[in-house]
Design a protein around this motif. Structure first.
Motif, PDB file in Angstrom:
ATOM      1  N   UNK A 104       0.852  -1.184   0.000  1.00  0.00           N
ATOM      2  CA  UNK A 104       0.000   0.000   0.000  1.00  0.00           C
ATOM      3  C   UNK A 104       0.888   1.234   0.000  1.00  0.00           C
ATOM      4  N   UNK A 105       0.450   2.274  -0.689  1.00  0.00           N
ATOM      5  CA  UNK A 105       1.249   3.495  -0.723  1.00  0.00           C
ATOM      6  C   UNK A 105       1.316   4.140   0.658  1.00  0.00           C
ATOM      7  N   UNK A 130       3.245   1.275 -11.439  1.00  0.00           N
ATOM      8  CA  UNK A 130       1.915   0.926 -11.953  1.00  0.00           C
ATOM      9  C   UNK A 130       1.054   0.279 -10.863  1.00  0.00           C
ATOM     10  N   UNK A 131       1.673  -0.620 -10.098  1.00  0.00           N
ATOM     11  CA  UNK A 131       0.915  -1.259  -9.022  1.00  0.00           C
ATOM     12  C   UNK A 131       0.395  -0.211  -8.031  1.00  0.00           C
ATOM     13  N   UNK A 132       1.251   0.731  -7.634  1.00  0.00           N
ATOM     14  CA  UNK A 132       0.832   1.760  -6.682  1.00  0.00           C
ATOM     15  C   UNK A 132      -0.292   2.616  -7.257  1.00  0.00           C
ATOM     16  N   UNK A 142      -6.284   8.882  -1.966  1.00  0.00           N
ATOM     17  CA  UNK A 142      -5.615   9.865  -2.809  1.00  0.00           C
ATOM     18  C   UNK A 142      -6.050   9.658  -4.259  1.00  0.00           C
ATOM     19  N   UNK A 143      -5.926  10.684  -5.056  1.00  0.00           N
ATOM     20  CA  UNK A 143      -6.178  10.575  -6.491  1.00  0.00           C
ATOM     21  C   UNK A 143      -4.822  10.410  -7.175  1.00  0.00           C
ATOM     22  N   UNK A 144      -4.518   9.235  -7.735  1.00  0.00           N
ATOM     23  CA  UNK A 144      -3.190   9.002  -8.300  1.00  0.00           C
ATOM     24  C   UNK A 144      -3.084   9.536  -9.732  1.00  0.00           C
ATOM     25  N   UNK A 145      -1.923  10.062 -10.061  1.00  0.00           N
ATOM     26  CA  UNK A 145      -1.612  10.493 -11.422  1.00  0.00           C
ATOM     27  C   UNK A 145      -0.221   9.962 -11.753  1.00  0.00           C
ATOM     28  N   UNK A 146      -0.121   9.167 -12.816  1.00  0.00           N
ATOM     29  CA  UNK A 146       1.156   8.576 -13.211  1.00  0.00           C
ATOM     30  C   UNK A 146       1.743   9.384 -14.365  1.00  0.00           C
ATOM     31  N   UNK A 194       3.034  10.122  -9.303  1.00  0.00           N
ATOM     32  CA  UNK A 194       4.014   9.046  -9.486  1.00  0.00           C
ATOM     33  C   UNK A 194       4.829   9.362 -10.731  1.00  0.00           C
ATOM     34  N   UNK A 195       6.041   9.866 -10.536  1.00  0.00           N
ATOM     35  CA  UNK A 195       6.926  10.223 -11.638  1.00  0.00           C
ATOM     36  C   UNK A 195       7.842   9.030 -11.933  1.00  0.00           C
ATOM     37  N   UNK A 196       7.574   8.352 -13.020  1.00  0.00           N
ATOM     38  CA  UNK A 196       8.307   7.122 -13.316  1.00  0.00           C
ATOM     39  C   UNK A 196       9.423   7.369 -14.333  1.00  0.00           C
ATOM     40  N   UNK A 197      10.616   6.830 -14.044  1.00  0.00           N
ATOM     41  CA  UNK A 197      11.690   6.788 -15.033  1.00  0.00           C
ATOM     42  C   UNK A 197      12.498   8.061 -15.164  1.00  0.00           C
ATOM     43  N   UNK A 198      12.955   8.626 -14.042  1.00  0.00           N
ATOM     44  CA  UNK A 198      13.818   9.810 -14.144  1.00  0.00           C
ATOM     45  C   UNK A 198      15.074   9.506 -14.954  1.00  0.00           C
TER      46      UNK A 198
END
Length: 645
Positions: A104-105, A130-132, A142-146, A194-198
């Protein structure tokens, strides 16, 4: 959260109440979304507010997309991350030597609202992101934004906007979001970004991107932010972000993942049995990494054995994909090639040329026009212009599964294949002079070099001697000449390579025990990136050249480490230690100027650092290697030189 910025708190699994809510199918995210809607209505009026409908559509569409994933082992058939027949296996995160639950986040946000998750290629950072997103969209408040950070490249340097990036990522899901309402809603603090892949951000934009994220999170501090990246120097501007490290798969997790990859047939069961009894311990570096474990599975399915080295691993995994049969249903039909006139070597040459050029231009994803342009250039350069680039692209996607299509974007099934084939092309297609110029250019740029470690490691495995001569010899001869003119050559080289020492804790073994390690920081700006990188690469090479390099035993290093820490405690003030004394940073400049130790003690400290890091010293190792190189060349002048080959 009552205390969102608490550090060092122990993460706990979900409570019984939370579990019951999940079983009942309660969508806690609606509570966060309703709060956002009410907040925006107070400003804009009910008739004007569209944000509720928009987010319902966004979460529905994004969930459909992010819950479908294709991997090396699934081929063209996507699999779910959560739900029936899911591929996802949870692994933990390390924070100050403690394992943090990722189910869980909330467990993560108990540590901090600003998190930077670091991990090497293939450890599952994007899968975790993605799972989070999926779990939060269903069960959290929370409202998630990827946000896929590689997309920052569509913006201009000097004009980067994280708000615009977030907005464009959401627009992809067929939503018409009023930008002013969204920006106003950020003040409420109900979002999880969720900022993926810096690490997929081009190096020229990386520092600016990190600073933009930092400013955005500071402007809207009530929201939560998670950034994932490979370890990379340009993440340093994220100074308010708490770092966590991806943990390797335990044996149980590795076996669980292997059992999910394919149909539960006899060969899958045999692989899982061997993984549990032998393979995990024997090939732990591979088995604890989800990507490499999948490649282990592929090669085992074809060869019933596992190669020892990473470069052999990629080769055999590619070979397995190239000649793969789809045997999920025991049908064993061979996927047909569009480029029927290409033999296997020609196919690999085109792929390696494409990977080499896209790798060094830092292009990891492509529009159809862009990838066709790359492939056509490779076909032209290799004298294969009669092959249609669109046919070759089809084979890359459908036959060898090196490329996948995600919407309108093409990308590598995993970037590590791009790195391997870039190294393969460097080894098999470049002349010595071309290699020397390439390596000199890269090694002169510290930021670029830092992101090429995997490339260099693969080259060392493919052709260690030739690589070392072309990449290192000239620079090492110059350094040894400079070091020889000083009173303490090894200390000169230490200062050339580094400007500080750091100590921090890590929890990396299966038992999650805490291990302290000392390592060295980046060079100072007054030093030469080329000289520093030459030494760093030789250090990596020397582990392969010298069988006695492992004479630096754990006990030996532990004793040196403790002695170093004792000196550092004399120099630093208590407040200069971070996290209860488990982490410190000390510049050589401070060691040089402190009055807390005598000159003899100062020299003893530097000797300890050298011995801890290099054992019997780096100058001697470099000189030995150069002498062997000179001897090998001298033997070429012998009339019986063939006997010496």
């Amino acid at each position: 959260m009552d205390n969102p910025n608490t550090y060092g708190g122990k993460a706990l699994a979900g409570t019984a109440t939370e579990s019951a809510a999940k079983k009942a199918g309660e969508k806690a995210v609606d509570r966060g979304l309703n709060a956002i809607i009410d907040f925006v209505k107070n400003k804009y009026g009910e008739a004007q507010v569209k944000i509720g409908t928009v987010f319902d559509r966004y979460l529905h569409n994004a969930t459909q997309r992010y819950n479908q994933i294709r991997t090396l082992t699934t081929g063209t058939m996507p699999r779910r991350i959560i739900g029936k027949d899911s591929l996802y296996v949870q692994s933990g995160l390390n924070h100050n030597g403690e394992e943090i639950d990722t189910s869980s986040v909330d467990s993560l946000l108990q540590i901090s609202r600003n998190l930077l998750i670091l991990g090497t290629d293939g450890v599952g950072k994007s899968m975790l992101t993605r799972y989070l997103f999926l779990d939060t969209a269903e069960y959290e408040r929370y409202v998630p934004v990827l946000i896929e950070l590689r997309r920052i490249g569509i913006q201009l340097s000097g004009e980067l906007s994280i708000l615009d990036l977030i907005y464009s990522c959401m627009e992809d899901f067929n939503v018409d979001l009023p930008k002013d309402q969204f920006e106003y809603s950020l003040q409420l603090g109900k979002y999880l970004f969720l900022f993926d892949g810096f690490d997929e951000v081009k190096s020229s934009l990386a520092k600016e991107t990190a600073e933009a994220i930092q400013k955005f999170s500071a402007k809207y501090p009530n929201n939560s932010f998670i950034v994932t990246s490979r370890p990379k120097a340009e993440t340093s501007p994220l100074e308010t972000f708490t770092t966590m490290e991806s943990m390797p798969l335990s044996k149980a997790q590795a076996v669980d993942l292997a059992s999910r990859i394919w149909a539960k047939d006899e060969k899958t069961m045999e692989f899982c049995r061997q993984l549990n009894e032998i393979l995990y311990e024997k090939h732990k570096d591979f088995a604890e990494n989800p990507l490499l474990l999948s490649m282990m599975f592929l090669t085992f399915m074809r060869n019933s054995s596992i190669p020892e080295h990473l470069s052999d691993f990629y080769k055999k995994a590619y070979d397995a994909l190239y000649s793969a049969h789809d045997n999920q249903d025991k049908g064993c039909y061979r996927r047909d090639f569009e480029c029927k006139t290409l033999d296997e070597n020609e196919f690999k040459r085109i792929l390696s040329h494409f990977c080499f050029h896209s790798y060094f231009k830092e292009d990891y994803e492509f529009s159809e026009a862009e990838i066709i342009r790359y492939l056509q250039n490779s076909l032209d350069k290799l004298g294969l212009a009669e092959i249609r680039s669109i046919d070759y692209l089809t084979d890359l996607r459908n036959v060898v599964c090196m490329i996948i299509k995600d919407g309108d974007i093409y990308r590598f099934s995993h970037r590590s294949f791009q790195t391997y084939f870039a190294a393969y092309y460097s080894a098999h297609s470049l002349t010595d002079e071309q290699q020397k110029r390439l390596f000199t250019n890269i090694l002169s740029d510290g930021d670029v070099y830092f992101g090429r470690i995997d490339y260099y490691d693969l080259l060392m495995q493919i052709e260690l001697d030739r690589f070392a001569e072309n990449a290192l010899e000239c620079g090492l001869r110059n350094l040894i000449q400079k070091a020889g003119a000083t009173q303490r050559p090894d200390e000169f080289l230490l200062r050339t390579a580094y400007d500080r020492i750091e100590n921090h804790t890590s929890s990396l073994d299966e038992g999650h025990t805490t291990n302290e390690r000392i390592f060295y920081g980046v060079i100072s700006e007054s030093s030469s990136y080329y000289d520093s990188n030459i030494l760093s690469l030789f250090y990596r090479c020397s582990k392969s050249y010298y069988s006695d390099f492992d004479d630096i035993t754990h006990e030996y290093r532990s004793n040196k480490e403790q002695a170093i820490k004792n000196y550092v405690k004399l120099i630093l003030q208590p407040e200069e230690f971070r996290k209860d004394g488990h982490e410190f940073v000390i510049l050589f400049e401070k060691i040089d100027t402190t009055d807390c130790i005598t000159d003899d003690e100062r020299q003893r400290l530097y000797n300890l650092i050298i011995e801890y890091h290099w054992g019997k010293g780096i100058c001697m190792r470099i000189t030995e290697w150069l002498d062997k190189l000179d001897m090998k060349r001298a033997l070429l002048e012998s009339p019986s030189f063939i006997d010496n080959l």
